[in-house]
Design a protein around this motif. Sequence first.
Motif, PDB file in Angstrom:
ATOM      1  N   GLY A 299      77.036  38.170-108.748  1.00 43.15           N
ATOM      2  CA  GLY A 299      76.530  37.106-109.604  1.00 43.15           C
ATOM      3  C   GLY A 299      77.632  36.139-110.010  1.00 43.15           C
ATOM      4  N   SER A 300      77.248  34.884-110.302  1.00 41.26           N
ATOM      5  CA  SER A 300      78.255  33.911-110.704  1.00 41.26           C
ATOM      6  C   SER A 300      78.224  33.657-112.204  1.00 41.26           C
ATOM      7  CB  SER A 300      78.064  32.599-109.951  1.00 41.26           C
ATOM      8  OG  SER A 300      76.713  32.211-110.011  1.00 41.26           O
ATOM      9  N   THR A 301      77.102  33.967-112.816  1.00 38.32           N
ATOM     10  CA  THR A 301      77.021  33.871-114.273  1.00 38.32           C
ATOM     11  C   THR A 301      76.355  35.147-114.777  1.00 38.32           C
ATOM     12  OG1 THR A 301      74.823  32.905-114.200  1.00 38.32           O
ATOM     13  CG2 THR A 301      76.670  31.365-114.190  1.00 38.32           C
TER      14      THR A 301
ATOM     15  N   GLU B 134      73.574  35.359-116.345  1.00 36.45           N
ATOM     16  CA  GLU B 134      72.147  35.280-116.023  1.00 36.45           C
ATOM     17  C   GLU B 134      71.910  35.663-114.561  1.00 36.45           C
ATOM     18  OE1 GLU B 134      73.856  32.683-117.476  1.00 36.45           O
ATOM     19  OE2 GLU B 134      73.230  33.364-119.459  1.00 36.45           O
ATOM     20  N   ASP B 135      72.735  35.072-113.702  1.00 36.94           N
ATOM     21  CA  ASP B 135      72.640  35.336-112.273  1.00 36.94           C
ATOM     22  C   ASP B 135      72.856  36.814-111.989  1.00 36.94           C
ATOM     23  OD1 ASP B 135      72.421  34.666-109.637  1.00 36.94           O
ATOM     24  OD2 ASP B 135      74.566  34.241-109.393  1.00 36.94           O
ATOM     25  N   GLU B 136      73.847  37.385-112.649  1.00 39.07           N
ATOM     26  CA  GLU B 136      74.202  38.784-112.450  1.00 39.07           C
ATOM     27  C   GLU B 136      73.009  39.685-112.828  1.00 39.07           C
ATOM     28  OE1 GLU B 136      77.068  39.880-111.161  1.00 39.07           O
ATOM     29  OE2 GLU B 136      76.643  42.009-111.461  1.00 39.07           O
TER      30      GLU B 136
ATOM     31  N   HIS C   6      69.899  38.823-113.046  1.00 36.21           N
ATOM     32  CA  HIS C   6      68.812  38.544-112.134  1.00 36.21           C
ATOM     33  C   HIS C   6      68.962  39.362-110.842  1.00 36.21           C
ATOM     34  CE1 HIS C   6      65.513  36.019-110.837  1.00 36.21           C
ATOM     35  NE2 HIS C   6      66.096  35.953-109.654  1.00 36.21           N
ATOM     36  N   LEU C   7      70.185  39.360-110.301  1.00 40.52           N
ATOM     37  CA  LEU C   7      70.444  40.115-109.065  1.00 40.52           C
ATOM     38  C   LEU C   7      70.195  41.607-109.266  1.00 40.52           C
ATOM     39  CD1 LEU C   7      73.750  38.479-107.759  1.00 40.52           C
ATOM     40  CD2 LEU C   7      71.522  38.436-106.654  1.00 40.52           C
TER      41      LEU C   7
END
Lengths: 477, 281
Positions: A348-350, A352-354, A356-357
């Motif tokens: 993940g890059s943020t 939230e992204d992390e 989500h993944l």
Amino acid sequence: MHEKMKRLKQRLGLRKPFSKSNTYDEGLSRYAIPENGPAQNMLHAGFSDYTLNTSSQYEKGVLHEYPHVLDTTDTSKQSSHPLNGRPRERLQSAPDPNSHSPLTDEDTNGTEAEFVSPSHITFRQRRNLSEHDLSKRLSLPADLRLPQTFIAKHAPKMNEPLSIRQRRASLSEIGFGKVESYTKLDKLGEGTYATVYKGKSRLTDDLVALKEIRLEHEEGAPCTAIREVSLLRDLKHNNIVTLHDIIHTDKSLTLVFEYLEKDLKQYMDDCGNIMSMGNVKLFLFQLLRGLARAKSIPTKTYSNEVVTLWYRPPEVLLGLTNYSSQIDMWGVGCIFFEMASGSPLFPGSTIEDELHLIFKTLGTPTDETMPGVTSNPEFAPYRSPVYMPEPVVAIAPRFDLDAADLFSKLLNYDKEKRMVAQPAMSHPYFKCFGSKAAHLPPEDSIFSLPGVRLEKDPGLRSSGITHGGKRRQSMLF
Amino acid sequence: MELLCSETNRIQRAYKDPVFLQDSVLQQHLKLEKFCQIPANHLDQQEDIKPFMRRVVAQWMSEVCEEQQCEEEVFTLSMNFLDRVLVVTKSIARTNLQLLATACMFSASKLKETLPLTAEKLVLYTDNSITRQQLLDWEMLVLSKLKFDLSPVLAFDFLDILLDRLRLPKETQVYLRGLAVSYINILPLDEKCVVYSPSVIASACLCASIEKITNSWRAALYSRILKDLIGADMEQLVECTQRVKQQVGDKDSKYSKESSKDPPKPLHPGTPTDVLDISVN
């Protein structure tokens, strides 16, 4: 390409303690992960505090320490290795007829001479015995070369009791704690408060990493350095980087560490990210050993910044401010996957992204799988869509049943149920190492167990063949 | 790819980790504490420093730590550093005692706190009687005299394990812990208490706190459990418990004396605080 590698190293945090591209200290300052506690143990410098026996170490160290391993491996490796000039077995009374190591000066009366003249044997044994006893008396490492003058001076006093003061004086006489005892070789990296050099110990001839900490700060000795020293000085474990010596001068404090050829990230790079599953198992086990050992030294100093994003567990990503040793185990699960598959599990890059993944792969958590999650306000944005967990075999096709079981136990949403290091070492996945493996003495290497050795990694670049990228990867099951 | 670290202002704290409550941890601590025992009468060999000076400086250190709301172990740890330096260094001048004490607090705080005490703050607390440079120099002196052995076993290391083994209700545990922590932090003020091992100190402080909330019969029962857990001598445990109670009594009476001397507050020493709070308005 170089840039990409650099990024890979940064995010993985899997670097040798003092690699050029990203030093320990840069790691500290950039990611501000400075403190102790469980997070520090594993991730304040990636896994740099944990030593895995990789092939290079296997060649130089393990072969010497465990001669029986020798029987099953290529002996030519041993004799060709420059460090074999002073094999550790020379303290053994029975000489090994197979050893034809290139002899250094001090070994001229060594192995070969022993066959010729019995008088040499007695001479040598006597000399070694007193050196050996002296080493023992001062609790020194067995491979330390004591100066002849020192032996001559101290050997006669062997039967007198030894006070702490005398021992300290003796140590300093041998050269511990002195700048002159170490030769600086290359500079490996520079960070905010320390510079790291590759060096050589004049006491043992071993390579060392010299971490020079500047003391001219507003606040004196950096607290990270103080904690690092006080934690590591008591940790003697085969899978934790060893602090050999501390040198204190007016302007700086130099920590002398064991030198490690490469870290896990570099190892993976070198084998084109395709490791043999046998080696994955070996490395994971050693990682768990190091963590289990670190956990048994309790310290309650915890930091407020924890764990590189990709290895950060969901409860911490969701803003939980309390954490404990289980925090590390999530990261272990991620690295387990990464070793087996060659790519990171949740890149993940943020935050939230992390999250989500994670949810996409392991399913959206419920109060059942992660107690209290639905009442956490931070979780609100992730309520929908509701993802179903993917089967482990789809995530990691190279995992066998035991590996898949261990993997899912490490990546348990419920931190209370997440498997911790010690029980993980007794998981059926590791049963091939035998029942003794989980209870090896701390100083012993995993390679001391019969039949345990590194395999050739399928991705290892042999000369002439360039690594084939994606196609080769898809062949692995 | 940038790594994003979500730094917050909150200080994150570890929750109670069951790993630290394992029997192996208790046994390891019991084994280790034998190596960090400070000898009795360790001040005798000092040429210039007298026991009362240690008491004065200890009192000051305790007040600084309290005012700065340091982590609970900081004071005890700095006293451990101070005593150990005094053991290995015979000739410390009395004029340097406060400097040494400040350096000990400086190091202990760096080790245990997320936001350590700054050199500037500490220099102010000495009323500028030391300089920053002196403090930094002495910090290195302390660290090297202690040979960087900065994580000695402290009474705090036993507290949670022992409390866990007594199997008390949660609220009682929390209350007892609070009392015991304050007792553990009072004990180093008396130089004679260095002879007790950390496990005995932790047990004695727990015993004294238990006695405060229950009858002596039950307290005796618990002290026997504690004695068995740490494998100590009953006599020593009782003796140490007595000393804790005496110290606490001394401190209480000193404070009540001070407050009774205070003219604007005509307080009755024995009155519980919460009742007083109500009567103010």
